[in-house]
Write an enzyme that holds these catalytic residues in place. Structure first.
Site, short mmCIF file in Angstrom:
data_model
loop_
_atom_site.label_atom_id
_atom_site.label_comp_id
_atom_site.label_asym_id
_atom_site.label_seq_id
_atom_site.Cartn_x
_atom_site.Cartn_y
_atom_site.Cartn_z
N LYS A 1 -15.52 -0.63 -3.00
CA LYS A 1 -14.34 -0.13 -3.66
C LYS A 1 -13.73 -1.24 -4.52
CE LYS A 1 -10.21 -0.29 -1.78
NZ LYS A 1 -9.42 -1.52 -1.56
N HIS B 1 -8.71 4.32 1.98
CA HIS B 1 -8.63 4.18 3.44
C HIS B 1 -7.74 5.26 4.08
CE1 HIS B 1 -10.52 0.55 2.38
NE2 HIS B 1 -9.47 -0.24 2.29
N GLU C 1 0.51 -4.49 6.44
CA GLU C 1 -0.06 -5.84 6.42
C GLU C 1 1.06 -6.86 6.32
OE1 GLU C 1 -4.00 -6.22 4.27
OE2 GLU C 1 -2.93 -4.76 3.07
N ASP D 1 -16.39 2.68 2.19
CA ASP D 1 -14.97 2.51 2.52
C ASP D 1 -14.98 1.84 3.88
OD1 ASP D 1 -12.44 2.81 3.72
OD2 ASP D 1 -11.96 4.42 2.34
N HIS D 2 -14.62 0.56 3.92
CA HIS D 2 -14.87 -0.18 5.16
C HIS D 2 -14.06 0.35 6.34
CE1 HIS D 2 -11.27 -2.59 4.23
NE2 HIS D 2 -11.29 -2.97 5.49
N LYS E 1 2.29 -4.40 1.72
CA LYS E 1 2.04 -5.83 1.94
C LYS E 1 3.36 -6.46 2.35
CE LYS E 1 -2.19 -6.16 -0.14
NZ LYS E 1 -3.38 -6.41 0.68
N LYS F 1 -14.87 1.14 11.02
CA LYS F 1 -14.08 0.71 12.18
C LYS F 1 -14.31 1.68 13.34
CE LYS F 1 -10.54 -1.36 9.26
NZ LYS F 1 -10.21 -2.73 9.61
C1 BG6 Z 1 -8.94 -3.72 1.37
C2 BG6 Z 1 -7.80 -3.94 0.42
O1 BG6 Z 1 -9.67 -2.58 1.00
O2 BG6 Z 1 -8.42 -3.53 2.68
C3 BG6 Z 1 -6.96 -5.12 0.85
O3 BG6 Z 1 -8.31 -4.17 -0.90
C4 BG6 Z 1 -6.53 -4.97 2.29
O4 BG6 Z 1 -5.83 -5.28 0.01
C5 BG6 Z 1 -7.70 -4.63 3.18
O5 BG6 Z 1 -5.94 -6.19 2.70
C6 BG6 Z 1 -7.25 -4.28 4.59
O6 BG6 Z 1 -8.37 -4.14 5.41
P1 BG6 Z 1 -8.26 -4.40 6.97
O7 BG6 Z 1 -9.63 -4.08 7.49
O8 BG6 Z 1 -7.87 -5.83 7.14
O9 BG6 Z 1 -7.20 -3.44 7.47
#
Ligand code: BG6
Length: 505
Positions: A163, A255, A231, A192-193, A355, A197
């Site tokens: 992404k 996400h 975050e 989409d990581h 953020k 999870k």
């Molecule tokens: C990413 C965003 O896709 O996901 C970042 O570009 C964000 O801005 C991150 O910090 C958050 O991922 P995780 O796995 O730490 O919740």
């Protein structure tokens, strides 16, 4: 008695080509994920990596970076076997993305590496570069004859795309068009990581492999749903990317929507690739596209000013490196979303992300309705049942209910049944990329996004993006770093007689 674990399908022999191999994503996530796969026995025996990037490195220097990345980012880096016993597994090709020679050299190297490692021509190409390079690389691969199945002997070629996938509907369509001119949809793995999870994947198991939850998973029993991705970090060294993106594009479109789809989707008829993805697409299609007044009320944006996190003073967003001093970029977004179908009519989905909030927390709250008949005075039973699914920092689930306190009278207390992922072990698979890489190696696409899903998600957000562009914010910065976003985000729920549930401590 423990159940015998079902066998994990072994990954096929293959070569992984990483574009952007010397970049942040490769170093912090991909290499550690490969290491974790190796340690857990999930990497194929016949396997090699070719790193590609603009930096001039030799194979040895690249190997040095791989070691460094494992040492720095893996909790237990004692088993460097996958590097040392087959030192030749890591190869490197330096070259500019725009230059056709880069792909010609890559092809030559790829053929040699396949021959050396017996990897049958199977190739995974990972695009871990800035997004404006995705289409150019796909076209370079096609021109060099790397894109088609079978071009490397009899094997397959698969493309993993990171992404962000476009920055709005139009650019996503254009990118899809260019990728699909080079690769077949079945070869493209849009990542989409969040879907890597465990707790997110567990939503499928929780909802559809247990019999007791599905009957109550609807408007008759659920009052509303909340999804928070909070975050503490600011934009770190990503100001340039982030200032052109913002919270809505960075987190909500991908996400948050993917998590929402897993919560809201209908039961699929099987867990096969397309069945699950079809059901998720239906959720996106059913999401309301509000206009006018409704949109103005339901979409809240924010940007952090200076503040304090953990007692330490931090700067405001506009003072971060590579951020415009008058930036109108959202670092916070909160939305009320509605899924207009029979299951969810009238059940709001409140989502928020930001953020520089006070805590790092990704959580889903399923707030059930109040019991229908108060058998004790209402004020003593103000708490309805709640299921909290925590994705980060801990992976766990808690179901809250009321219990009678010991002793005389009907005095009630909130109690919880909890499940923590830690109890199931699996701590070796830590970055979230392991499952996704392994899935791609076995051709499993369920956790990846299809072209139509990405475009539909952009379509849902288009009215918000258009509105925010047409009406630049006049109150930015409107929340101090270290607070839960602008007051208007609280008003969004207060208007409906609800409030945000703070993350569990
Ligand atoms: C990413 C965003 O896709 O996901 C970042 O570009 C964000 O801005 C991150 O910090 C958050 O991922 P995780 O796995 O730490 O919740």
């Amino acid at each position: 008695m423990t159940e015998p674990a079902p066998k994990v399908q072994p990954a096929e022999p293959c070569v992984l080509v990483i574009f952007g191999a010397s970049g942040d994503l490769a170093q912090r996530k991909l290499i550690p994920a490969l290491y974790n796969l190796h340690r857990n026995g999930f990497l194929p025996e016949r396997f090699a990596v070719i790193g590609v990037s603009g930096s001039t490195l030799t194979d040895e220097q690249f190997l040095g970076r791989v070691k460094e990345s494992v040492e720095r980012h893996c909790a237990d880096c004692s088993d460097l076997g996958f590097i040392s016993t087959a030192g030749h597994r890591f190869h490197y090709v330096a070259g500019r993305i725009e230059a056709p020679e880069t792909y010609a050299r890559l092809k030559e190297r790829l053929d040699a590496v396949h021959a050396e490692h017996g990897t049958r021509g199977n190739t995974v190409v990972y695009l871990a570069t800035p997004p404006d390079h995705f289409a150019t690389i796909a076209e370079g691969l096609k021109a060099a004859g790397i894109a088609k199945h079978g071009t490397n002997g009899s094997g397959w070629t698969r493309l993993i795309v990171e992404k962000p996938f476009g920055r709005d509907l139009e650019s996503a369509r254009e990118l899809n068009g260019r990728l699909l001119a080079c690769f077949d949809e079945s070869q493209i793995y849009r990542i989409d990581h969040y879907l890597g999870k465990e707790t997110v994947q567990n939503l499928l198991a929780f909802r559809f492999l247990n019999g007791i939850f599905e009957p109550i998973w609807n408007r008759n029993f659920i009052d509303h749903v909340q999804i928070t991705v909070a975050e503490r970090l600011g934009v770190e060294n990503r100001g340039r990317y982030y200032d052109a993106s913002g919270a809505l594009r960075d987190i909500v479109q991908n996400h948050v929507f993917q998590v929402l789809c897993l919560i809201a989707m209908e039961p699929p008829s099987s867990l096969a690739n397309e069945e699950v993805r079809n059901e998720k697409l239906k959720v996106l299609r059913a999401m309301r596209r509000p206009q006018g007044e409704e949109l103005l009320r339901n979409a809240i944006r924010g940007q952090y000013g200076p503040g304090a996190i953990d007692g330490e003073t931090v700067t405001g967003y506009r003072e971060e490196a590579h951020v415009a001093p008058e930036s109108a970029t959202d670092t916070f977004a909160a939305l009320r979303l509605d899924v207009d179908n029979w299951r969810w009519a009238g059940v709001p989905f409140y989502v928020r992300t930001g953020k520089r909030l006070p805590a790092r927390s990704t959580q889903i709250v399923i707030q059930f309705r109040q019991a229908p008949l108060p058998l004790v005075p209402m004020e003593t039973m103000q708490h309805a049942n709640r299921l909290t699914i925590q994705v980060a920092p801990e992976e766990r689930m808690q179901l809250r209910f009321q219990a009678k306190q010991p002793g005389p009278g009907m005095r009630l207390k909130q109690v919880e049944m909890a499940f923590s992922y830690r109890d199931l072990g699996g701590d070796g698979l830590a970055t979230g990329y392991e499952t996704l890489l392994h899935d791609c190696m076995i051709g499993e696409r369920m956790l990846f996004l299809r072209a139509d899903m990405v475009e539909e998600a952009w379509d849902v957000l288009t009215p918000v993006l258009d509105l925010w562009q047409a009406l630049p914010p006049r109150d930015f910065p409107n929340y101090a770093a270290g607070t839960w976003g602008p007051a208007s985000a609280d008003e969004l729920l207060a208007r409906d007689g609800r409030h945000w549930i703070e993350p569990a401590p």
